[in-house]
Structure formats: C-alpha cells, structure tokens
Design a protein around this motif. Structure first.
Motif, mmCIF file in Angstrom:
data_model
loop_
_atom_site.group_PDB
_atom_site.id
_atom_site.type_symbol
_atom_site.label_atom_id
_atom_site.label_comp_id
_atom_site.label_asym_id
_atom_site.label_seq_id
_atom_site.Cartn_x
_atom_site.Cartn_y
_atom_site.Cartn_z
ATOM 1 N N THR A 69 0.807 -1.224 0.000
ATOM 2 C CA THR A 69 0.000 0.000 0.000
ATOM 3 C C THR A 69 0.840 1.274 0.000
ATOM 4 O OG1 THR A 69 -0.136 -0.056 2.421
ATOM 5 C CG2 THR A 69 -1.919 -1.125 1.196
ATOM 6 N N ALA A 70 2.157 1.147 -0.100
ATOM 7 C CA ALA A 70 3.017 2.332 -0.065
ATOM 8 C C ALA A 70 2.807 3.211 -1.294
ATOM 9 C CB ALA A 70 4.477 1.905 0.022
ATOM 10 N N PRO A 97 -2.202 3.113 -3.457
ATOM 11 C CA PRO A 97 -3.096 2.717 -2.370
ATOM 12 C C PRO A 97 -4.530 2.493 -2.834
ATOM 13 C CG PRO A 97 -1.636 4.475 -1.650
ATOM 14 C CD PRO A 97 -1.428 4.334 -3.131
ATOM 15 N N GLU A 116 -2.794 -6.003 4.314
ATOM 16 C CA GLU A 116 -2.003 -5.026 3.575
ATOM 17 C C GLU A 116 -0.682 -4.779 4.292
ATOM 18 O OE1 GLU A 116 -3.835 -0.786 4.981
ATOM 19 O OE2 GLU A 116 -5.096 -2.004 3.648
ATOM 20 N N ASP A 118 2.372 -1.761 4.339
ATOM 21 C CA ASP A 118 2.752 -0.427 3.865
ATOM 22 C C ASP A 118 4.258 -0.210 3.821
ATOM 23 O OD1 ASP A 118 3.412 -0.205 6.528
ATOM 24 O OD2 ASP A 118 2.076 1.481 6.957
#
Length: 271
Positions: A69-70, A97, A116, A118
């Motif tokens: 999700t970065a 994202p 998820e 990140d």
C-alpha cells in the motif's frame, strides 16, 4: 483510480512472465537474450497503456493474500552472490493505495480474507522483469502475495476474484518460472532436461485448453509428467494459477518459448 469500463477489445490481458535468474539481464550471463527480448516487447502487445499493474511474484508468501500500500516502493535485492552493481539497480515506479484498496474489496466480495503491508518493497521477481517490460517506471504498481500454504485451487480462486480489474484498465501480471529446480538447472543432465520438456509441453497444452479443462488440470498440476522434478516447491509456478483464474473464459496462449541451460521455459498470455 481506473478508467471507465473497457470494451472487450480494450480489456487488459493477463500475463505470466518468466523473470529469469536473479539479475541475469543486467550482467554478463549468457543464455538469457531471448527472454530479455521477449520482456522488452511486452508493452507493445497491450491494447493500451495500463492505468496500474497488479503483480504477483513467486517471491512473496503470506498467511493470507496481502497487498502493498506504499505510495513509493523500496526494492528488495533478494538475490545473493551477484556483482555489486546489481544491488544498485533502480525501479522508481509509484505505488497505488487506491488499487490496493480495490484489490482488497474484490477479495472481500469473494469471501477471501486479505491484509495489507505499507512497508514491503518490490522483490526481484517484480523489478527485474519490469525494468525491461515497463522501463519508464511510470505505471503504478501494487504487489500481491501468494498463500504460504501453496494451494493451487485457492490461487485460482483469488485470480477469479480479481478478474474485474481487467475492465478497469489494470494489467494483472504474474511472474515466476515455468521450470524452477535450482539444484538441477545447470547440471546438464539429459534425463532432467527431458523431464523439463515433458512438463513444459503439458503446461503449454494445459494453458491453451478450454477454460474448464485448464482449471481442472492446473488444480491437479502435481500429477503432470515431471511436475515435482521441475517444481520441488511450487512458489514459482503458483503465480500462473492466479493469472489463469483472472483469465475467466479467455483462452491462453504461449507467447514465449526457449531452452535456457537445457531447461524448457515458457511465458503465457490470457486474453
């Protein structure tokens, strides 16, 4: 996040790309030229430039499907013993994202739990082939993990759940290797090479079969000739299951075929 629904002609295909051996394309290592040329030609075969790419690599396994999700990715140089310059390669593609959230919503609709991450970077099963296939690094990329239990039927189910992305101008890419037995790769053993050819022939016939027959055969891939010789552990084959699941009723076709160090290798496209 994505374009309006595509027509059938514009719907993105699903790809299974061989990602080679470590950073093989960026060093003096003979035998990978044909694969390199194939990967460099991938983008030109697409109906249009994707809005984003969802990629599944044979180098990330988790308890449940997990998405990156970065906004911006680091890289994981998860290969060992190669020249120093290969640990300084760059692939600054952005993350998305929004696509990660869309993936999770589709999995939820299918009754599949997800998670998820990140902070995880892109592994070499992503950035090495993408440096050739999408060298501008201007298409947002989200990576999806494999199940750590290595269940082919479950990966087919995951792929099926993600199929709507294709109509949203998202390209689904699976990367791995149709042959992945590192202990045998460079032995030059004629018997092992022959088994690799048998499995490659079975795999190509399976991908090009009717969707129903393809699904059944891939679910039971371990019964294929030479299956466990070619894949003592199946993490480099299972991304193909997600690709085949996302293909739906589209037929598959082999788009790459070569012999590298005696081992038959293939790449595939659905749709």
């Amino acid at each position: 996040m994505t374009d309006a629904a595509a027509t059938d002609h514009e719907r993105q295909p699903v790809l299974f790309l061989p990602h080679g051996g470590g950073p093989c394309f960026f060093m003096d290592w003979a035998g990978w030229d044909k694969m390199e040329a194939y990967l460099r030609g991938v983008a030109a075969t697409l109906p249009r430039k994707p809005s984003a790419i969802l990629v599944v690599s044979g180098h990330w396994e988790t308890r449940e499907p997990t998405v990156t999700t970065a906004e911006n990715h680091s890289l994981l140089y998860d290969y060992y013993g190669f020249p120093d310059h290969t640990y300084h390669l760059k692939y600054p593609a952005p993350g998305s994202p929004a696509l990660a959230a869309r993936v999770r919503s589709l999995l939820t609709l299918a009754g599949i739990r997800s998670a998820e991450d990140d902070s995880r970077g892109l592994d070499h099963g992503v950035f090495i082939p993408f440096m050739l296939a999408f060298p501008d690094a201007d298409i947002p990329v989200v990576e999806l993990s494999l199940h750590e239990d290595m269940n082919a039927a479950e990966e087919l189910r995951v792929g099926h759940a993600l199929a709507p992305l294709r109509d949203e101008n998202v390209l689904i890419v699976a990367t791995g290797m149709s042959y992945h037995n590192l202990r045998q790769f460079m032995t030059g053993d004629p018997a092992t090479d022959a088994m690799a050819r048998l499995f490659d022939r079975w795999l190509s016939q399976t991908v090009e079969a009717s969707p129903a027959d393809r699904h059944q055969a891939l679910t039971n891939w371990e019964h294929a000739p030479g299956a466990r010789i070619c894949h003592p552990r199946e993490e480099h084959l299972l991304p193909l299951m997600i690709a085949a699941g996302a293909a739906g009723q589209d037929r598959g076709v082999r788009t790459y075929s070569d012999v590298v160090m005696g081992k038959a290798l293939s790449g595939f496209r659905f749709g």
